[in-house]
Design a protein around this motif. Structure first.
Motif, short mmCIF file in Angstrom:
data_model
loop_
_atom_site.label_atom_id
_atom_site.label_comp_id
_atom_site.label_asym_id
_atom_site.label_seq_id
_atom_site.Cartn_x
_atom_site.Cartn_y
_atom_site.Cartn_z
N PHE A 9 0.85 -1.21 0.17
CA PHE A 9 -0.05 0.02 -0.24
C PHE A 9 0.85 1.28 0.12
CE2 PHE A 9 -2.42 -3.22 2.75
CZ PHE A 9 -3.24 -3.49 1.56
N PHE A 10 0.44 2.29 -0.92
CA PHE A 10 1.17 3.38 -0.90
C PHE A 10 0.17 4.54 -1.36
CE2 PHE A 10 4.66 6.42 -2.32
CZ PHE A 10 5.42 6.41 -1.25
N GLN A 11 0.55 5.71 -1.17
CA GLN A 11 -0.39 7.04 -1.61
C GLN A 11 -0.66 6.63 -2.98
OE1 GLN A 11 1.67 7.29 1.04
NE2 GLN A 11 0.04 8.02 2.26
N PRO A 12 -1.83 7.21 -3.38
CA PRO A 12 -2.72 7.77 -2.91
C PRO A 12 -3.83 7.04 -1.84
CG PRO A 12 -3.54 7.04 -4.96
CD PRO A 12 -2.22 6.88 -4.89
N GLU A 13 -3.47 5.66 -1.73
CA GLU A 13 -4.29 4.89 -0.79
C GLU A 13 -4.05 5.31 0.66
OE1 GLU A 13 -4.27 0.39 -2.61
OE2 GLU A 13 -2.39 1.45 -1.75
N PRO A 42 -9.14 0.74 0.43
CA PRO A 42 -9.85 -0.45 0.89
C PRO A 42 -10.78 -1.14 0.03
CG PRO A 42 -10.93 1.40 1.72
CD PRO A 42 -9.83 1.85 0.82
N GLY A 43 -11.32 -0.50 -1.16
CA GLY A 43 -12.57 -1.45 -1.78
C GLY A 43 -12.08 -2.64 -2.86
N VAL A 68 3.09 -1.72 -9.89
CA VAL A 68 3.34 -2.97 -10.74
C VAL A 68 1.86 -3.68 -10.94
CG1 VAL A 68 5.98 -3.33 -10.60
CG2 VAL A 68 4.14 -4.39 -8.97
N GLY A 69 1.71 -4.20 -12.00
CA GLY A 69 0.32 -4.93 -11.94
C GLY A 69 0.08 -6.19 -11.09
N ALA A 70 -0.93 -6.16 -10.29
CA ALA A 70 -1.27 -7.02 -9.43
C ALA A 70 -2.88 -7.41 -9.57
CB ALA A 70 -0.85 -6.76 -7.87
N LEU A 71 -3.15 -8.59 -9.23
CA LEU A 71 -4.72 -8.86 -9.27
C LEU A 71 -5.34 -8.45 -7.91
CD1 LEU A 71 -4.64 -12.22 -10.93
CD2 LEU A 71 -5.09 -10.10 -11.80
N SER A 72 -6.44 -7.64 -7.80
CA SER A 72 -7.01 -7.56 -6.49
C SER A 72 -8.68 -7.98 -6.69
CB SER A 72 -7.03 -6.09 -6.26
OG SER A 72 -7.81 -5.13 -7.49
N GLN A 73 -9.18 -8.14 -5.76
CA GLN A 73 -10.72 -8.66 -5.71
C GLN A 73 -11.41 -7.75 -4.67
OE1 GLN A 73 -10.99 -12.88 -5.37
NE2 GLN A 73 -10.49 -13.15 -7.36
N PRO A 74 -12.44 -7.38 -4.97
CA PRO A 74 -13.30 -6.55 -3.76
C PRO A 74 -13.97 -7.73 -2.60
CG PRO A 74 -14.76 -6.94 -5.82
CD PRO A 74 -13.24 -7.29 -5.98
#
Length: 74
Positions: A9-13, A42-43, A68-74
Protein backbone atom coordinates in the motif's frame (compact mmCIF):
# COMPACT_ATOMS: atom_id res chain seq x y z
CA UNK A 1 22.45 4.74 0.65
CA UNK A 2 20.02 3.56 -2.03
CA UNK A 3 16.80 2.18 -0.51
CA UNK A 4 14.06 0.24 -2.29
CA UNK A 5 10.79 0.46 -0.39
CA UNK A 6 8.65 -2.53 -1.38
CA UNK A 7 5.12 -2.08 -0.06
CA UNK A 8 1.64 -3.35 -0.82
CA UNK A 9 0.00 0.00 0.00
CA UNK A 10 1.19 3.51 -0.85
CA UNK A 11 -0.31 6.92 -1.59
CA UNK A 12 -2.92 7.77 -2.88
CA UNK A 13 -4.29 4.94 -0.73
CA UNK A 14 -5.16 5.97 2.85
CA UNK A 15 -1.93 4.87 4.55
CA UNK A 16 -0.13 6.82 7.23
CA UNK A 17 3.35 5.32 6.76
CA UNK A 18 4.16 5.10 3.04
CA UNK A 19 4.98 8.55 1.71
CA UNK A 20 5.96 10.15 5.06
CA UNK A 21 8.39 7.27 5.72
CA UNK A 22 9.93 7.54 2.23
CA UNK A 23 10.27 11.32 2.63
CA UNK A 24 11.91 10.94 6.05
CA UNK A 25 14.49 8.56 4.56
CA UNK A 26 15.10 11.00 1.70
CA UNK A 27 15.52 13.86 4.18
CA UNK A 28 18.23 11.82 5.92
CA UNK A 29 20.14 11.82 2.64
CA UNK A 30 19.10 8.46 1.22
CA UNK A 31 18.01 7.80 -2.36
CA UNK A 32 14.55 6.21 -2.10
CA UNK A 33 12.55 4.36 -4.73
CA UNK A 34 9.17 2.71 -4.13
CA UNK A 35 7.64 -0.39 -5.70
CA UNK A 36 3.96 -0.93 -4.99
CA UNK A 37 0.75 -2.15 -6.61
CA UNK A 38 -1.84 -0.03 -8.35
CA UNK A 39 -4.10 1.73 -5.82
CA UNK A 40 -7.16 -0.35 -4.88
CA UNK A 41 -7.34 -0.28 -1.06
CA UNK A 42 -9.74 -0.47 0.81
CA UNK A 43 -12.47 -1.40 -1.71
CA UNK A 44 -10.46 -3.78 -3.89
CA UNK A 45 -11.34 -1.76 -6.99
CA UNK A 46 -8.84 0.24 -8.98
CA UNK A 47 -8.93 3.99 -8.25
CA UNK A 48 -10.39 6.26 -10.96
CA UNK A 49 -7.76 7.40 -13.44
CA UNK A 50 -5.68 4.20 -13.11
CA UNK A 51 -5.64 1.09 -15.25
CA UNK A 52 -3.78 -2.18 -14.81
CA UNK A 53 -0.67 -2.54 -16.94
CA UNK A 54 2.74 -4.10 -16.39
CA UNK A 55 4.06 -1.02 -14.58
CA UNK A 56 3.65 2.72 -14.25
CA UNK A 57 6.44 5.07 -13.20
CA UNK A 58 5.40 8.07 -11.14
CA UNK A 59 6.87 10.74 -8.86
CA UNK A 60 5.01 11.85 -5.72
CA UNK A 61 6.57 14.68 -3.69
CA UNK A 62 9.96 13.97 -5.34
CA UNK A 63 9.83 10.26 -4.40
CA UNK A 64 10.16 7.94 -7.42
CA UNK A 65 7.60 5.20 -7.52
CA UNK A 66 6.81 2.21 -9.69
CA UNK A 67 3.37 0.64 -9.59
CA UNK A 68 3.32 -2.93 -10.84
CA UNK A 69 0.34 -4.98 -11.99
CA UNK A 70 -1.29 -7.17 -9.34
CA UNK A 71 -4.65 -8.87 -9.14
CA UNK A 72 -7.16 -7.51 -6.65
CA UNK A 73 -10.66 -8.56 -5.72
CA UNK A 74 -13.35 -6.63 -3.84
Amino acid sequence: MRILLLTQFFQPEPMFKGLPFAKALRDLGHEVEVVTGFPNYPGGRLYPGYRIRLWKRDVIDSISGNAVGALSQP
